[in-house]
Design a protein around this motif. Structure first.
Motif, PDB file in Angstrom:
ATOM      1  N   SER A  71     -11.697  49.768  22.335  1.00  0.00           N
ATOM      2  CA  SER A  71     -12.850  50.631  22.553  1.00  0.00           C
ATOM      3  C   SER A  71     -12.424  51.884  23.315  1.00  0.00           C
ATOM      4  CB  SER A  71     -13.934  49.888  23.339  1.00  0.00           C
ATOM      5  OG  SER A  71     -15.027  50.743  23.615  1.00  0.00           O
ATOM      6  N   THR A  72     -12.180  52.962  22.585  1.00  0.00           N
ATOM      7  CA  THR A  72     -11.801  54.215  23.229  1.00  0.00           C
ATOM      8  C   THR A  72     -12.943  54.785  24.071  1.00  0.00           C
ATOM      9  OG1 THR A  72     -10.290  54.661  21.404  1.00  0.00           O
ATOM     10  CG2 THR A  72     -10.853  56.510  22.831  1.00  0.00           C
ATOM     11  N   PRO A  73     -14.195  54.792  23.581  1.00  0.00           N
ATOM     12  CA  PRO A  73     -15.281  55.239  24.452  1.00  0.00           C
ATOM     13  C   PRO A  73     -15.396  54.392  25.717  1.00  0.00           C
ATOM     14  CG  PRO A  73     -16.019  55.138  22.176  1.00  0.00           C
ATOM     15  CD  PRO A  73     -14.673  54.489  22.217  1.00  0.00           C
ATOM     16  N   GLY A  74     -15.089  53.103  25.597  1.00  0.00           N
ATOM     17  CA  GLY A  74     -15.117  52.240  26.773  1.00  0.00           C
ATOM     18  C   GLY A  74     -14.082  52.645  27.800  1.00  0.00           C
ATOM     19  N   ALA A  75     -12.879  52.970  27.340  1.00  0.00           N
ATOM     20  CA  ALA A  75     -11.840  53.416  28.262  1.00  0.00           C
ATOM     21  C   ALA A  75     -12.235  54.721  28.939  1.00  0.00           C
ATOM     22  CB  ALA A  75     -10.517  53.583  27.513  1.00  0.00           C
ATOM     23  N   PHE A  95     -14.921  42.882  31.764  1.00  0.00           N
ATOM     24  CA  PHE A  95     -14.336  42.790  30.419  1.00  0.00           C
ATOM     25  C   PHE A  95     -14.670  41.427  29.796  1.00  0.00           C
ATOM     26  CE2 PHE A  95     -10.516  45.451  32.131  1.00  0.00           C
ATOM     27  CZ  PHE A  95     -11.357  46.533  32.327  1.00  0.00           C
ATOM     28  N   LEU A  96     -14.573  40.378  30.607  1.00  0.00           N
ATOM     29  CA  LEU A  96     -14.845  39.035  30.103  1.00  0.00           C
ATOM     30  C   LEU A  96     -16.311  38.899  29.689  1.00  0.00           C
ATOM     31  CD1 LEU A  96     -13.258  36.407  29.693  1.00  0.00           C
ATOM     32  CD2 LEU A  96     -13.955  35.714  31.985  1.00  0.00           C
ATOM     33  N   LEU A  97     -17.206  39.493  30.454  1.00  0.00           N
ATOM     34  CA  LEU A  97     -18.628  39.464  30.112  1.00  0.00           C
ATOM     35  C   LEU A  97     -18.890  40.190  28.795  1.00  0.00           C
ATOM     36  CD1 LEU A  97     -20.268  40.121  33.590  1.00  0.00           C
ATOM     37  CD2 LEU A  97     -20.337  37.995  32.283  1.00  0.00           C
ATOM     38  N   VAL A  98     -18.207  41.300  28.570  1.00  0.00           N
ATOM     39  CA  VAL A  98     -18.378  42.038  27.316  1.00  0.00           C
ATOM     40  C   VAL A  98     -17.945  41.182  26.136  1.00  0.00           C
ATOM     41  CG1 VAL A  98     -17.575  44.034  25.991  1.00  0.00           C
ATOM     42  CG2 VAL A  98     -18.189  44.301  28.390  1.00  0.00           C
ATOM     43  N   TRP A 206     -22.455  42.116  40.507  1.00  0.00           N
ATOM     44  CA  TRP A 206     -23.527  42.917  39.932  1.00  0.00           C
ATOM     45  C   TRP A 206     -23.023  44.311  39.586  1.00  0.00           C
ATOM     46  CZ3 TRP A 206     -27.558  40.988  37.785  1.00  0.00           C
ATOM     47  CH2 TRP A 206     -28.113  39.795  38.237  1.00  0.00           C
ATOM     48  N   ALA A 207     -22.139  44.853  40.438  1.00  0.00           N
ATOM     49  CA  ALA A 207     -21.582  46.180  40.155  1.00  0.00           C
ATOM     50  C   ALA A 207     -20.776  46.162  38.864  1.00  0.00           C
ATOM     51  CB  ALA A 207     -20.704  46.635  41.323  1.00  0.00           C
ATOM     52  N   GLY A 208     -20.014  45.096  38.665  1.00  0.00           N
ATOM     53  CA  GLY A 208     -19.240  44.984  37.430  1.00  0.00           C
ATOM     54  C   GLY A 208     -20.122  44.861  36.211  1.00  0.00           C
ATOM     55  N   LEU A 209     -21.204  44.075  36.330  1.00  0.00           N
ATOM     56  CA  LEU A 209     -22.118  43.883  35.212  1.00  0.00           C
ATOM     57  C   LEU A 209     -22.829  45.179  34.834  1.00  0.00           C
ATOM     58  CD1 LEU A 209     -23.769  42.116  33.231  1.00  0.00           C
ATOM     59  CD2 LEU A 209     -25.354  41.668  35.124  1.00  0.00           C
ATOM     60  N   LEU A 210     -23.405  45.859  35.836  1.00  0.00           N
ATOM     61  CA  LEU A 210     -24.243  47.018  35.543  1.00  0.00           C
ATOM     62  C   LEU A 210     -23.434  48.299  35.372  1.00  0.00           C
ATOM     63  CD1 LEU A 210     -27.231  46.293  37.971  1.00  0.00           C
ATOM     64  CD2 LEU A 210     -27.035  45.768  35.532  1.00  0.00           C
ATOM     65  N   LEU A 212     -20.043  48.519  34.529  1.00  0.00           N
ATOM     66  CA  LEU A 212     -19.019  48.468  33.494  1.00  0.00           C
ATOM     67  C   LEU A 212     -19.427  47.647  32.272  1.00  0.00           C
ATOM     68  CD1 LEU A 212     -15.689  48.065  35.527  1.00  0.00           C
ATOM     69  CD2 LEU A 212     -16.689  50.141  34.576  1.00  0.00           C
ATOM     70  N   ALA A 213     -19.856  46.403  32.486  1.00  0.00           N
ATOM     71  CA  ALA A 213     -20.058  45.505  31.348  1.00  0.00           C
ATOM     72  C   ALA A 213     -21.149  45.994  30.395  1.00  0.00           C
ATOM     73  CB  ALA A 213     -20.371  44.091  31.844  1.00  0.00           C
ATOM     74  N   LEU A 214     -22.337  46.279  30.897  1.00  0.00           N
ATOM     75  CA  LEU A 214     -23.423  46.697  30.009  1.00  0.00           C
ATOM     76  C   LEU A 214     -23.145  48.050  29.341  1.00  0.00           C
ATOM     77  CD1 LEU A 214     -26.652  45.505  31.869  1.00  0.00           C
ATOM     78  CD2 LEU A 214     -25.506  44.473  29.895  1.00  0.00           C
TER      79      LEU A 214
END
Length: 392
Positions: A71-75, A95-98, A206-210, A212-214
């Protein structure tokens, strides 16, 4: 022999263009969310290996030229978000949540439908805001290191004029030369050259979820998977949606522990393997699927090599690689003749890089854009939902 060599060459070129066009973006993004050089090299290797194995599985089963990519947009999102609370382990947890979300998308199509229900202008405005900061890096890099960045930009401009498809790979090649010359003047290159995996224990926050992950899930689905299906359909191929989401979800989850952020359907480079130029016979265009695994072998050496250069230099080629994404995203964001306030607010917040309540700008941009769109009346509709932000 010629009948075999044509699709093989197309597969090699597809893998090479995808790798050289965006590997610098991946490394920049992983570094931004806390990865060390060794962990970033591990992440790039994990991405190459999981997408290569995923491609092998899918094309052998379905005999169609499915192309996977990271995922280039993700990077680019990571480069915009920066270090979050919890550091690198929290990023790995995201990343694991995604991976889990992508897997659920394959099992329950309503989740994919929810993503496609996000208005195209808002999704594209968020993506444009996310990549903007990286697209400014060539300007900043030239100001700081004109003799290093100048040749990179010049190569990009020349190839953009005469062979557009090779503009970014040419800039990447010149970057390697520039880095090599600069490293030789300052004591050479030091670090691992063989591919390796650095396992990281994930932390779920929560910071990782909101932060990065979502956002990563949204840009991966809207900017890569949805247009990837459309591009394949334009060449007469029907992507096995459920199996592809299952493979990429499991691959993303497996690669996450090694530092890889997400794999998905390729968007732009998918056309290179699926088009008639790859082979006149549509039933033979899947042959060169092994080419992606070969690039995994050079991932560590590439990371070590690029880390020897000033950050502005590698950031320059990453920014050039994302200019097409920025242009397509801005076009999509402004596609509606009325009701542009919501995409404009989405873009501004995403580009601001703000962190509020420990949550990054991409989440707040999407939330604000959807809220403003719901509050303000609209009299025009943006037309078909063409997600064209993907770069690989």
């Amino acid at each position: 022999m010629e009948r075999i060599s044509q699709p093989v060459l197309a597969g090699i070129l597809t893998a090479l263009v995808g790798f050289t066009s965006s590997s610098a973006v991946v490394l920049t993004g992983l570094h931004a969310v806390g990865a060390s050089p060794s962990e970033a090299a591990s992440g790039l290797f994990a991405l190459c290996a999981t997408q290569g194995l995923g491609v092998l599985w899918l094309v052998r089963r379905h005999r169609i030229p499915i192309t996977l990519a990271w995922s280039t947009p993700g990077a680019a999102l990571f480069a915009s978000t920066g270090l979050i609370r919890g550091g690198w382990p929290a990023a790995v947890g995201a990343f694991l949540l995604v991976g889990g979300l992508i897997l659920v998308t394959g099992l329950w199509p309503w989740l994919g439908a929810l993503i496609t229900a996000i208005p195209t202008p808002i999704a594209q405005a968020m993506l444009a805001g996310v990549v903007l900061q990286l697209c400014l890096d060539p300007v900043r890099g030239f100001a700081a290191h004109p003799w290093l960045v100048g040749p990179i930009v010049l190569a990009w401009v020349i190839l953009l004029r005469f062979a557009r498809k090779w503009a970014v790979p040419a800039a990447f090649a010149v970057t390697l030369v520039v880095v090599g010359v600069d490293a030789a003047r300052h004591g050479g290159v030091h670090g691992a050259l063989l591919p390796h995996l650095d396992w990281t224990t994930p932390a779920f926050t929560w910071a990782g979820l909101l932060s990065l992950a979502l956002p990563l899930y949204v840009v991966t689905m809207a900017g890569q998977n949805v247009p990837g299906v459309a591009i394949m359909a334009s060449y007469g191929y029907q992507v096995p949606w459920r199996e592809t989401m299952t493979v990429t979800g499991l691959g993303t989850a497996a690669g996450a522990l090694g530092g890889g952020h997400a794999i998905n359907l390729a968007a732009i480079t998918a056309a290179m393997a699926a088009a008639p130029d790859a082979d006149p016979d549509p039933g033979r265009r899947w042959i060169a699927s092994w080419a992606f695994l070969v690039l995994a072998l050079v991932s560590a050496a590439l990371t070590t090599f690029l880390s020897a250069a000033p950050a502005d230099v590698t950031g320059a080629v990453a920014g050039l690689a994302l200019l097409a994404t920025l242009a397509a995203s801005l076009s999509g964001a402004l596609s509606a003749s009325e009701g542009r306030e919501a995409p404009a607010i989405t873009f501004v917040i995403a580009a601001s890089g703000l962190t509020f309540l420990g949550i990054g700008a991409a989440f707040w941009a999407l939330a604000a854009g959807l809220l403003i769109r719901a509050v303000l009346p609209t009299t025009a509709h943006p037309g078909p939902a063409h997600r064209t932000g993907g770069t690989t």
